[in-house]
Design an enzyme around this catalytic site. Sequence first.
Site, PDB file in Angstrom:
ATOM      1  N   GLY A  15     -23.193   4.529 -82.000  1.00 49.49           N
ATOM      2  CA  GLY A  15     -24.402   5.054 -82.626  1.00 49.49           C
ATOM      3  C   GLY A  15     -25.111   6.066 -81.739  1.00 49.49           C
ATOM      4  O   GLY A  15     -25.399   7.194 -82.161  1.00 49.49           O
ATOM      5  N   LEU A  16     -25.374   5.685 -80.520  1.00 53.01           N
ATOM      6  CA  LEU A  16     -26.079   6.582 -79.601  1.00 53.01           C
ATOM      7  C   LEU A  16     -25.181   7.755 -79.196  1.00 53.01           C
ATOM      8  O   LEU A  16     -25.636   8.902 -79.095  1.00 53.01           O
ATOM      9  CB  LEU A  16     -26.502   5.764 -78.365  1.00 53.01           C
ATOM     10  CG  LEU A  16     -27.446   6.392 -77.375  1.00 53.01           C
ATOM     11  CD1 LEU A  16     -28.665   6.980 -78.047  1.00 53.01           C
ATOM     12  CD2 LEU A  16     -27.884   5.333 -76.350  1.00 53.01           C
ATOM     13  N   ASP A  49      -9.416   2.373 -73.631  1.00 49.50           N
ATOM     14  CA  ASP A  49     -10.299   1.262 -73.275  1.00 49.50           C
ATOM     15  C   ASP A  49     -10.773   1.433 -71.831  1.00 49.50           C
ATOM     16  O   ASP A  49     -10.046   1.990 -70.989  1.00 49.50           O
ATOM     17  CB  ASP A  49      -9.497  -0.042 -73.410  1.00 49.50           C
ATOM     18  CG  ASP A  49     -10.391  -1.255 -73.363  1.00 49.50           C
ATOM     19  OD1 ASP A  49     -10.698  -1.793 -74.437  1.00 49.50           O
ATOM     20  OD2 ASP A  49     -10.791  -1.654 -72.244  1.00 49.50           O
ATOM     21  N   TYR A 138     -25.262 -10.203 -72.324  1.00 47.56           N
ATOM     22  CA  TYR A 138     -25.345  -8.739 -72.464  1.00 47.56           C
ATOM     23  C   TYR A 138     -26.374  -8.153 -71.486  1.00 47.56           C
ATOM     24  O   TYR A 138     -26.069  -7.216 -70.729  1.00 47.56           O
ATOM     25  CB  TYR A 138     -25.700  -8.403 -73.921  1.00 47.56           C
ATOM     26  CG  TYR A 138     -26.157  -6.981 -74.137  1.00 47.56           C
ATOM     27  CD1 TYR A 138     -25.278  -5.915 -73.976  1.00 47.56           C
ATOM     28  CD2 TYR A 138     -27.485  -6.697 -74.490  1.00 47.56           C
ATOM     29  CE1 TYR A 138     -25.703  -4.600 -74.168  1.00 47.56           C
ATOM     30  CE2 TYR A 138     -27.914  -5.394 -74.684  1.00 47.56           C
ATOM     31  CZ  TYR A 138     -27.016  -4.351 -74.513  1.00 47.56           C
ATOM     32  OH  TYR A 138     -27.446  -3.052 -74.692  1.00 47.56           O
ATOM     33  N   LYS A 142     -26.072  -5.659 -67.949  1.00 45.34           N
ATOM     34  CA  LYS A 142     -26.829  -4.445 -67.636  1.00 45.34           C
ATOM     35  C   LYS A 142     -27.474  -4.575 -66.257  1.00 45.34           C
ATOM     36  O   LYS A 142     -27.566  -3.609 -65.487  1.00 45.34           O
ATOM     37  CB  LYS A 142     -27.878  -4.181 -68.713  1.00 45.34           C
ATOM     38  CG  LYS A 142     -27.287  -3.900 -70.082  1.00 45.34           C
ATOM     39  CD  LYS A 142     -26.371  -2.680 -70.068  1.00 45.34           C
ATOM     40  CE  LYS A 142     -25.832  -2.325 -71.431  1.00 45.34           C
ATOM     41  NZ  LYS A 142     -24.959  -1.151 -71.442  1.00 45.34           N
TER      42      LYS A 142
END
Length: 269
Positions: A15-16, A49, A138, A142
């Site tokens: 999306g980004l 990948d 997740y 980060k």
Amino acid sequence: MPAPRTVLLTGAAGGLGTLMRGLLPAYGYELRLFDVAPIEGAPDAITADLGDKEALREAVRGVDAIIHLAGISLESSFDKILRANIEGTYNLYEAALEEGVRRIVFASSNHAIGYHPRPLPGDPLIPIDTPRRPDTFYGLSKSFGEDLAQLYWDKHAMETVSVRIGSCFMEPTSVRMLSVWMSPGDGARLLHAALTAEEVGHTVVYGSSDNTRLWWDLTTARSLGYEPQDDSEQYAEKLVAEQGELDPDNPDHAHLGGHFVTDPPVWPY
Ligand code: NAI
Ligand code: 15L
């Protein structure tokens, strides 16, 4: 630093990545695209990948900088997060080191600090050096990415700007997003600032527009030359009418990470 010309964009199919593919060329960048998912209409895109070290090495060869968006962008099993976000980011940094790439912009996330209570009206903004409190595996990945970036700066003088992105979508779709939204235009402005600012070492910034309801401090982002142009407030009336104001007694509304703090853990780990 001289404006980089050729930039590797990982996660270019997402999306980004799709939004930035549309906006960044106007700043003069030539983008090299990388994603495990094929990108329609982009025959030169590298489809591989982050676990494929040879493909990564070839992908980074000759680029001036990297924008690293690829990875799992929501909560998942620890195994999947480990492979894509933790090992994948390490593989990218190693390839960049071997090929002499000096600057990376890393897509970190507000979920690295998601368990932090969100400020109530009148509270000070969350500073950039607030202790990390990941709300998910997740968010933990980060947090790892930010530490990895710090290590590669300290040990190898490889520079990174880690951008703790709030929510970068065409429009905010929730009352929470009114506080954390980054318009695509501001996203491109911030990435451009992160690519071109002088001597960033490892700098961590929040990635948001200049929202009236902002939760965190954009001073560090502004110090890179970022000048946000947008404010989510134009969407507030509609979203508040539909959803109501945030309720401080609702845990989904009480933390920076929103529903990430209460979503059931993913099983199996
Ligand atoms: P997305 O899920 O739409 O895109 C991620 C892309 O990474 C996908 O195209 C996917 O195929 C690719 N990818 C996943 N694993 C891969 C692997 N092992 N090897 C190669 N490619 C792989 O996510 P989105 O929204 O575009 O986000 C991009 C980055 O920005 C992510 O790292 C996300 O964590 C971060 N971010 C995004 C926010 C947002 O509001 N969109 C907010 C905070 C952080
Ligand atoms: C993120 O880190 C996600 O990648 C994105 O999909 C949104 O959920 C965003 O955070 C958010 O907090 O709204």
